[in-house]
Every structure is written in structure tokens, then in C-alpha cells.
Design an enzyme around this catalytic site. Sequence first.
Site, PDB file in Angstrom:
ATOM      1  N   PHE A 237      -7.875   3.404  -6.663  1.00 39.18           N
ATOM      2  CA  PHE A 237      -6.889   2.609  -7.305  1.00 39.18           C
ATOM      3  C   PHE A 237      -7.054   4.184  -8.376  1.00 39.18           C
ATOM      4  CE2 PHE A 237     -10.150  -0.473  -6.488  1.00 39.18           C
ATOM      5  CZ  PHE A 237      -9.149  -1.355  -5.656  1.00 39.18           C
ATOM      6  N   GLY A 465      -6.100   1.591   1.229  1.00 36.11           N
ATOM      7  CA  GLY A 465      -6.359   0.226   0.878  1.00 36.11           C
ATOM      8  C   GLY A 465      -4.353  -0.811   1.292  1.00 36.11           C
ATOM      9  N   ARG A 625      13.014  -1.284  -1.354  1.00 37.68           N
ATOM     10  CA  ARG A 625      13.564  -1.788   0.930  1.00 37.68           C
ATOM     11  C   ARG A 625      11.411  -2.178   0.805  1.00 37.68           C
ATOM     12  NH1 ARG A 625      14.388   1.345   5.934  1.00 37.68           N
ATOM     13  NH2 ARG A 625      14.282   0.186   7.133  1.00 37.68           N
ATOM     14  N   LYS A 630       3.708  -8.279   4.104  1.00 37.12           N
ATOM     15  CA  LYS A 630       2.405  -8.952   3.973  1.00 37.12           C
ATOM     16  C   LYS A 630       1.506  -7.968   3.701  1.00 37.12           C
ATOM     17  CE  LYS A 630      -1.453 -11.586   7.401  1.00 37.12           C
ATOM     18  NZ  LYS A 630      -1.349 -11.303   8.054  1.00 37.12           N
ATOM     19  N   GLN A 635      -1.050  -5.416  -1.779  1.00 34.62           N
ATOM     20  CA  GLN A 635      -0.697  -5.013  -2.796  1.00 34.62           C
ATOM     21  C   GLN A 635      -0.167  -5.681  -4.410  1.00 34.62           C
ATOM     22  OE1 GLN A 635      -0.494  -1.158  -3.218  1.00 34.62           O
ATOM     23  NE2 GLN A 635      -1.976  -1.933  -2.340  1.00 34.62           N
ATOM     24  N   LYS A 698      11.303   2.130  -2.457  1.00 27.05           N
ATOM     25  CA  LYS A 698      10.826   2.288  -4.094  1.00 27.05           C
ATOM     26  C   LYS A 698       9.598   2.431  -4.575  1.00 27.05           C
ATOM     27  CE  LYS A 698      13.786  -0.287  -7.653  1.00 27.05           C
ATOM     28  NZ  LYS A 698      14.382  -0.587  -8.364  1.00 27.05           N
ATOM     29  N   GLY A 699       8.996   1.955  -3.786  1.00 33.21           N
ATOM     30  CA  GLY A 699       7.126   1.691  -4.200  1.00 33.21           C
ATOM     31  C   GLY A 699       6.598   0.396  -5.178  1.00 33.21           C
ATOM     32  N   GLY A 701       3.105   0.007  -5.690  1.00 32.23           N
ATOM     33  CA  GLY A 701       1.027  -0.070  -6.162  1.00 32.23           C
ATOM     34  C   GLY A 701       0.947   0.094  -7.217  1.00 32.23           C
ATOM     35  N   GLU A 702       2.469   0.958  -8.319  1.00 30.98           N
ATOM     36  CA  GLU A 702       1.676   0.564  -9.748  1.00 30.98           C
ATOM     37  C   GLU A 702       2.075  -0.920  -9.777  1.00 30.98           C
ATOM     38  OE1 GLU A 702      -0.346   3.243  -9.769  1.00 30.98           O
ATOM     39  OE2 GLU A 702       0.186   3.585  -8.103  1.00 30.98           O
TER      40      GLU A 702
END
Length: 735
Positions: A237, A465, A625, A630, A635, A698-699, A701-702
Site C-alpha cells: 500500500f 498483491g 485496457r 479477475k 484491486q 492506465k492503471g 490500483g490507486e
Amino acid sequence: MSPQPQAAVGAPLSRVDGRLKVTGKATYAAEHDIKGVVHAVVVDSTVARGRITGIDTRAALAQPGVLKVISHLNAPKLAYRDNPASIDPLEGDRLHVFQDDQVHFHGQPIAVVVATTLETAQHAASLVKVSYDAQPPSTDMADPADRPDWKPITYARGDADKALDSAAVRLDVTYRMGRNHHNPMEPHATIARWDGDKLTLWDKTQWVPGTQVELAAVFGIPQESVRVISPFVGGGFGGAIRSWPHVTIAAVAARETGRPVKLVLSRKQLYFGVGYRPTYEFRLGLGSDRRGRLTAMVNDVTAETSTYENFVEEGILAPGNMFYSTPNVRQEYRTVSLDVNTPCWMRGPGYATGSFAVESAMDELAHELGIDPIELRRRNEPAEDESNGLPFSTRRLRECYTTGAREFGWHRRNPKPRSTRDGDWLIGTGMAAGVYHHLYWAAQASVRLNADGTALVEAATSDMGPGTYTSQSQLAADALGLTIRNVTFRLGDSRMPVTPPHGGSMTMANVGSAVQDGCDKLRKQAIELAVEDEDSPLYGADADTVVVRGGRLYVKDNPARGETYQRLLARNNRTHLEVLGSYTPEESHRASVHSYGAVFTEVAVDARLGLVRMRRMLGVYDVGRVISPKLADSQALGGMVGGIGQALLEHTVMDQRDGRIVNADLANYLVPVNADIPDLKAIYLDGEDHEADPIGVKGIGEVVQLGVAAALTNAVFHATGRRIRDLPITAEALL
Ligand code: MOS
């Protein structure tokens, strides 16, 4: 070249390392079996400010099995060279462990005990007697003492103060967010071993190459003399992006005892041995015309930092600068030096906190104006990024609103606060937007195709993770034309090709682009080998028409004409083909690239008891994309849970008299449990963003933590008519 058939990308695969994880075979930092390892336990300062006047180690040293007690009285002088590669505070300098008698915060490591068993080291550490010349600490941001001033960060366009004064509708409010700790399941841990002047670290880290460079700088040795190994990380994190003092301590202890040393921070030590999301205060002024067009945004932000480093996260200002169209903006971001340890990045760094203020204020303004909160946001959608004048690459926030409102049933909402009941519970709904910037960072990956038709792809990144092993394998499998079982992705070793920090939503986009490049190059090499090989059925074919699937190269429009990698390599006496893939983002960018999301939630509030229960939450995301649906869901749901914790539960509490954290354990620092999380859903808009990177990612997680806290407080307002501006929401605030 012909585009490759896609089979693995986009498939909802389970983790390729899932079995290892659930059977205990995934090796986390402290679990590496290193011959002759001994154990280190850190002694922490019990005062927050002052000078160490004495350390009595006699009782500790008298314990059988104790090898050494190291403190500033006997520690070696360390080089502590500058580390220009660091992404951590550029102002100030990291804590120099055991180099002098100064105490800067409660819990500062002041000695380490090394013993043959963990129990001996723990007991001996409790016997070390330290005396201090203590001074009253300053740990309260609201009442700071005279400590060094750090330079504020400011941003302005137009004349925001004047525009706010003359705005038809004005909001002037203060939001506060308590300190949060990352609390990963796996505590921070390091095993250090010296072989001559070469250091090997088995470490919990989100940045393998970063730890390598940092430890080389601390010890003043060449980068090549440090090897960092980190195949599994049990949650990060953001807390494991930089190397905290215990990593240096483990290496010092190993050098001084001549033994490999294992150092695991205790759960309690995770509250001062590593960083945290700092306490924030936002004084926010928002002005608009009667139709809800924003005319002014004034934002004075205050955050805590240490006396020795200025931790700033510029993402704090982004929500005010570019989420909405506003001609006049003035923001000032000031950090207050306190006798505390240095804060650091935490999920959705800057943005997750800064957007709480802005997204709450938008909801307050919507209520003032009697405009639906989604409609207010639509009216203020910017045509370009007003902070830099760049066009947006893809900004599909409007679609996030439309899809989210439809799926959530937003239109059924009675906008009047305190208008819906379910027995004793007041029911409310709320929403908020999230925007997180795309980060560009060079990366490399090696790709090797073996004669048996299997491939090995390697990069020095981490997997804390999100499922890096799996998603990179998916990407590689399709690019090489192999089934996913024939692809192995390895990570977590500084001898592997260099990668960015495993954070900031950078891994899939940047490491993935290097993996794609390497696999494309390798496939091309194999195809060229075939079309130039007289004995190949592909001899003379146009290389551009050849694709690979299931390990077989063939002409796209004539699938019968082809052969396998195995046959091609065997006939050519090649044991393998190998290439280095790389991704080097352009220096300047033609577009403003961000991930977007809209979060909707329903809460139930028992106003008599002050209880808030989240009932359901929906996030709709524009993240480019999606490679691994899953894992994307893992996330997204995890980000929502993080935001729910931030809004309803998580708060690191300090005793301002001595700087001690009073809830430094998981019994008293509350995180959401299953019962707090009834129903979460995430939806992704289809699409790719090639301004972001070649693979269109583009991501995720955040951005998935953004908007969650504001959506919840907005829903609590809708349920109760009470506006909570101080996180986390406590029962007493609602009574
Ligand atoms: Mo994330 S705060 O960049 O691990």
C-alpha cells in the site's frame, strides 16, 4: 507484424501463484531459509525528543546467546551518501541510524540486540536500559512548536480570492483526515548477509532496484555490491516503496556479527518503524454562480512531517487544479515539522486525501444549490487539463457517471436529506469522483524462449498483491503465442532487468510495456528465423503475415502452413532465443493522462447509536485496457475497502504528551472486516489509452481508493442531514 491473437489477456484467470500462496510455499522476506541466520530485535526510543545520555547493555549482554548490542556508542560510521534516485523527501535527509545521540521521535531505533534465537534477542532487548535528557515534544499539528520551516508548495491561476469574495454561492469549510497506517498483513522484514564486501538482502520491498541503490548509498559501496531479493510481498500500500531504518540496521548487525541477520518489525513497530499517511487539514473555499458553474477554488492544505525530512505529495493539489473547470484557483500546501517520524506514500497518494476535500465540497455545493451532485459535476467537466493546458487523452468520467447512476439506481434517490428510513436506520446514498494521474517510468524485461517451447520472462519488479506474476504472464503469453502454462514470469531480484517502483499504478503500464516489447522482439526474431530457413514450411513467407498461437508459427490466412517453436529451434540447433525488452517513455507528453472513476454508495445510519453501516458500493472505472479482469476486481474491491477503512475506521492516535502511538496494534487500530463489507461491485469501461503507453493500460490500483471516503460521508449526510468533515467518522460525531 500481424497483431497476435488474444487468448490470455482479458481472460478472468486466477493467480498463477495462488497455489503457492495458499499452501504456504510462497517465500516472504523473513521466510527465506538462510544458513546460520541469527536474530535482531530493535530497541526503540521511549521519548520523542532529546538526547540519549546512557545505554546500559550489561544485563542484555549477560544473556547466553546474545552476540552483540549495537547503538551509537559502538556502531560503525556509515557513508549515507545522497541517493539521487530516491523518490522520497528531497528536502532534508533520512534518519541516520546509530550515528549520534539525538532522538527525533518516539519509537526511533536507538539500539539493536543480536542473538542466536529470536526469544533471546527479544528478552535481551527488554533488558537494555536507556537514559535520556528528554525535552517536551511537539507532535500536534494544531499546536506546533518552533521547528524548521519547510517551503510551502503553491499553485495559482486567475484571482481566486477575489472571485471567491464575489461568488454568488460560497462555501468555506474545513476538512480533517486522521493519520493512517498501511498495516499490511506481512510485517516489514529483512534478512541481511555479507559475503566479503557484498551485501545480499532478502527484503520486503515495493522497489527492488530502489532498495539496492539506497543501501549502496547508505554503506558507500557500489550498487553492484548489493543484491536485493524479494519474490513475494504480503501487502504494501506504499509503505514498502522506500527502505526504512530497519533495513540498514539488519545490514549493520550482519556486518558487526559476521552472521546473516534476520530482522522482523513487530506489529507495534510498524507504527513508527516505517511511514504512514500523514494527518491532513484542508481549509477549502469554493465559489460558484447560481447555475453551479465553479468560479473559485481556494485550498489551504496543512500536513504533518518530521523535523528531519519534508514529505510532500503533490497529488494533494491535483483535485483542486484539474478535476473540475475553475477559472480561479489558489492552493497552498504547507507541511508542519513535528517530533514524529517521516510520513510516506499510501494508496492513491495525495489524490485519495486531496479528493476527499474537493469531492465533499462538491456535494455540499450541490446541496446548497439544489442541484443533483452528478449534474453539478457534469456542469464543471473541463474541456482540457486546466492545470497545464494539455488535452485529455481519454477522460470518460461522464460515462462513469452515466453507467454508475444506471447500475446503482441513482434516479430513485430522493435528494432531500433524512428522507428515507428502514426501521431504526436512516438510509442515504452518495457519490464522488476519482481521478489519478498516469505515471511514466522506464522499464526493462528479459524474455527467453527455450527449445522445449516454454518461455521465461523476468523483471525486477514486485508483487505486493495486485497479481503481477499473473497479469504479466497473460501479456507475455499472448505476445509470444504461447499458452499461459508455458510461460513463467519471475520477479523480485535486483539482478533482473530494472523496473520502476511497484506503486503509483505503474507496474502493469510500464513493466508491461517492456514485457510486450521483449515478447514482440522475440516473436519477430523467431518468425524471421523461420521465413529465412529453407527447411521451414514458412520459408519465403512474408514475416508480416505470420502469427503464433499455442507455440505454433503460421501464416495468418493459411493456418496449415506453419511449424512449432520447438521444431524451428531444434532444426536450427538453438537451445533458446533471448532478448531484452525495454520501454522508454517519451520525455514530454502531448496529453494529460489519468485514470478515472465514479463511486456510488448506500449507507444506513443508526442516529441514536451513531453507527454507520455501508450497505453497498459500486465503482465504475475508466482505466484503459484491463489485462486481467479477475485481478482488476481484486484491486478495485481492495481499494474500496481501503477507502471504507479511511472513512469509517482507520485512525492512528497519538498521545500528544510524549508522541507515543496509543493504538499500535490491530485490536485498536480498526480496519474493515468481512462484516463491514456486504456488497461491492466494480465495472470497467472498455477501451485502451495509447497516450499512456504502447499497451493501452492506465492503471487501476490507486484510482480505486479515490472518492470512496467522500462518497461515504456524502451518503451519511444524505441519510442524516449531518455533514461530517473529520475522518474517520466516529459514533460521537453523529450523536
Ligand atoms: Mo502505492 S501508495 O504507490 O503503493
